[in-house]
Motif scaffolding. Structure first.
Motif, PDB file in Angstrom:
ATOM      1  N   HIS A 260       0.814  -1.217   0.000  1.00 15.44           N
ATOM      2  CA  HIS A 260       0.000   0.000   0.000  1.00 15.44           C
ATOM      3  C   HIS A 260       0.843   1.260   0.000  1.00 15.44           C
ATOM      4  CE1 HIS A 260      -3.343  -2.577   1.211  1.00 15.44           C
ATOM      5  NE2 HIS A 260      -2.515  -3.103   2.090  1.00 15.44           N
TER       6      HIS A 260
ATOM      7  N   GLU B 279      -3.508   7.965  -3.234  1.00 14.46           N
ATOM      8  CA  GLU B 279      -2.928   6.625  -3.163  1.00 14.46           C
ATOM      9  C   GLU B 279      -2.131   6.354  -4.428  1.00 14.46           C
ATOM     10  OE1 GLU B 279      -5.830   3.493  -3.232  1.00 14.46           O
ATOM     11  OE2 GLU B 279      -7.157   4.647  -4.538  1.00 14.46           O
ATOM     12  N   SER B 280      -1.374   5.260  -4.425  1.00  8.77           N
ATOM     13  CA  SER B 280      -0.601   4.914  -5.607  1.00  8.77           C
ATOM     14  C   SER B 280      -1.527   4.411  -6.707  1.00  8.77           C
ATOM     15  CB  SER B 280       0.435   3.838  -5.285  1.00  8.77           C
ATOM     16  OG  SER B 280       1.067   3.441  -6.482  1.00  8.77           O
TER      17      SER B 280
ATOM     18  N   GLN C   5      -0.810   4.958   0.713  1.00 13.32           N
ATOM     19  CA  GLN C   5      -2.052   5.724   0.841  1.00 13.32           C
ATOM     20  C   GLN C   5      -1.877   6.861   1.821  1.00 13.32           C
ATOM     21  OE1 GLN C   5      -5.248   3.200   2.184  1.00 13.32           O
ATOM     22  NE2 GLN C   5      -5.783   2.617   0.102  1.00 13.32           N
TER      23      GLN C   5
ATOM     24  N   ASP D  77       2.332   0.829  -8.620  1.00 14.13           N
ATOM     25  CA  ASP D  77       3.077   0.057  -7.625  1.00 14.13           C
ATOM     26  C   ASP D  77       3.080   0.770  -6.279  1.00 14.13           C
ATOM     27  OD1 ASP D  77       3.657  -1.348  -9.895  1.00 14.13           O
ATOM     28  OD2 ASP D  77       5.841  -1.237  -9.710  1.00 14.13           O
TER      29      ASP D  77
ATOM     30  N   GLU E 241       6.958  -1.944  -2.813  1.00 15.98           N
ATOM     31  CA  GLU E 241       7.079  -2.848  -3.963  1.00 15.98           C
ATOM     32  C   GLU E 241       8.125  -2.319  -4.940  1.00 15.98           C
ATOM     33  OE1 GLU E 241       3.359  -3.173  -5.988  1.00 15.98           O
ATOM     34  OE2 GLU E 241       4.196  -4.247  -7.690  1.00 15.98           O
TER      35      GLU E 241
END
Lengths: 148, 332
Positions: free
Chosen positions: B138, B155-156, B140, B159, B163
């Protein structure tokens, strides 16, 4: 887009940008029939998730297409149709597909796009189509292959 | 009230006991314990994510650790989502049926709510605050106004930051998952040699995108001499790009919300560069940064027990014996 025509098997397409990758995937998406098992083969950073993003966009999905590396699968719904985006990179053993309840997903009448299918071989049903993406400097080479 | 928390949303099997008076009594994470007693001296090689076989022995170990009996449990909280359907169903089934057997209430908890409230396990922290959840799964930014009152700020879109760290490490030949190794190597890098883009910082908005940085690192590596110093230099440039982007978005979030308190949770919150730069940034906006204890930054049962306690305390609980998992579940 130059690739908007019907895609051909075993032809190598040179892809020079993420946008082109998405356009190619979109051309495949509109040809796609349900259900279908598509394996995506390519190294890290080859553009597999970008390909899936283009595929989903062509079907009308406008939201974010997150990498499923952590979640292993991201589901998408198009009316009665479902698309599952798998990423088996973090799978240690094909047997884990069982623990995750992923078999249930695979048995549905869905289109499954599977990244890193090598890690689930034995537990995954056979592919209807392989999409291979290779690095070629800053470009990518994309080709489609029918069942093994 | 003594609440049992169960977390099985993804890779980790975690359990914890939270007491209304005494706070957290104990917690157990499968990956960190040896279950000798429960398996009669033999520890079998269990596949990761095999929550079914891990959960009950772990639970027994927790009760032993806290010197409690099953009958002492007053309520059960379990992670209901989001996560992997098969993994979630194990925790939900065990949690709901245990509660039924004990004749106590059960409560399905949102995994992310657990993360957001985790700093409160150790330190008092008042609402409202902004939380950056940054991990392998996550990235966020969330505005936390009160319990059960959350607003997603950004948020993303591809990726997660963790990650990107792990995959870039792999591309540089540092193994997988090698995010922490990459961060360590970055300390030996020359910061000025390469400059990586700061994705999505030129436009307004609080979303992130880290997928391109991974590809940028790969291309840079392929076009380099591929020696040890270059590897460290690329690691350094990559880390700077991710950290700067996270810090800039946090700063924007604080400006936008006019709040002073920022919570950082998730595995990437252990990153030293991130912590240093956030400390400087917080001084600029005149606020404070809070981190959960490191073991509660990653997935754990304690945060679920605590979030469950807060929810149960205000009278919430599962209305009947039905339970379900919610693999996709928006918090805000």
């Amino acid at each position: 887009m130059s690739h908007a025509n019907k895609l051909k098997y075993q032809q190598i397409y040179t892809v020079s940008s993420p946008e082109e990758m998405q356009a190619l995937a979109g051309a495949l998406a509109v040809q796609c029939v349900w259900p279908m098992m598509i394996f995506l083969q390519g190294d890290l950073g080859a553009g597999k998730t970008t390909f899936v993003r283009g595929f989903l966009r062509a079907l009308g999905y406008q939201g974010t297409v997150k990498s499923p590396t952590y979640t292993l699968v991201e589901p998408y719904q198009f009316g009665a149709h479902k698309v599952y985006h798998f990423d088996l990179y973090r799978l240690n053993d094909a047997e884990e597909l069982e623990y995750l309840g992923l078999r249930d997903y695979l048995s549905e009448q869905a289109v499954c796009l599977v990244e890193w299918p090598e890690r689930g071989l034995g537990a995954l049903p056979p592919a209807d189509l392989w999409v291979k993406i290779e690095h070629a400097g800053a470009n990518r080479l994309l080709s489609l292959w029918p069942k093994e | 009230m003594l609440v049992l928390g169960i977390e099985t949303s993804c890779d980790e099997t975690g359990v914890a006991l939270y007491d209304e008076q005494q706070g957290l009594l104990g917690h157990q994470l499968y990956s960190q314990v040896a279950l000798h007693a429960q398996y009669g001296g033999v520890v079998p090689e269990l596949a990761s994510r095999d929550h079914v076989r891990k959960l009950i022995p772990l639970l027994e170990q927790l009760l032993q650790q806290c010197d409690k009996q099953r009958a002492d449990i007053d309520a059960v909280a379990y992670t209901q989502g989001p996560g992997l359907i098969g993994a979630l169903l194990v925790g939900a089934a065990v949690g709901r049926s245990l509660a039924w057997a004990l004749g106590v209430p059960a409560m399905g908890i949102h995994h992310m709510e657990g993360h957001l409230l985790a700093p409160m396990l150790d330190n008092p922290l008042d609402f409202p605050f902004v939380a950056l959840l940054v991990s392998g799964g996550h990235t966020q930014l969330m505005q936390v106004n009160a319990l059960a009152d959350y607003q997603l700020l950004g948020e993303s879109i591809d990726d997660a930051a963790g990650e990107a760290f792990d995959k870039t490490a792999k591309l540089l030949g540092l193994g997988y998952p090698g995010g922490a190794v990459l961060a360590k190597l970055a300390q030996q890098g020359q910061p000025e040699r390469y400059h990586f883009p700061r994705p999505m910082t030129r436009h307004a908005g609080l979303n992130f995108s880290f997928s391109g940085l991974k590809t940028f690192a790969l291309t840079t590596w392929q076009n380099s001499a591929q020696d040890a110093q270059t590897r460290a230099d690329i690691a350094c440039a990559f880390e700077q790009a991710v950290v700067d982007t996270l810090v800039l978005k946090c700063q924007r979030a604080m400006q936008q919300t006019q709040l002073k308190r920022l919570v950082i949770a998730g595995g990437v919150s252990a990153n030293l560069q991130l912590r240093q730069k956030l400390t400087f940034a917080a001084a600029r906006w005149g606020g404070q940064v809070y981190y959960p204890r490191l073991e509660f930054c990653t997935d754990n049962g304690a945060m679920i027990a605590y979030a469950g306690f807060l929810r149960l305390k205000r009278g919430e609980f599962d209305p009947d014996l039905r339970f379900n998992a919610r693999p996709r579940w928006s918090l805000s």
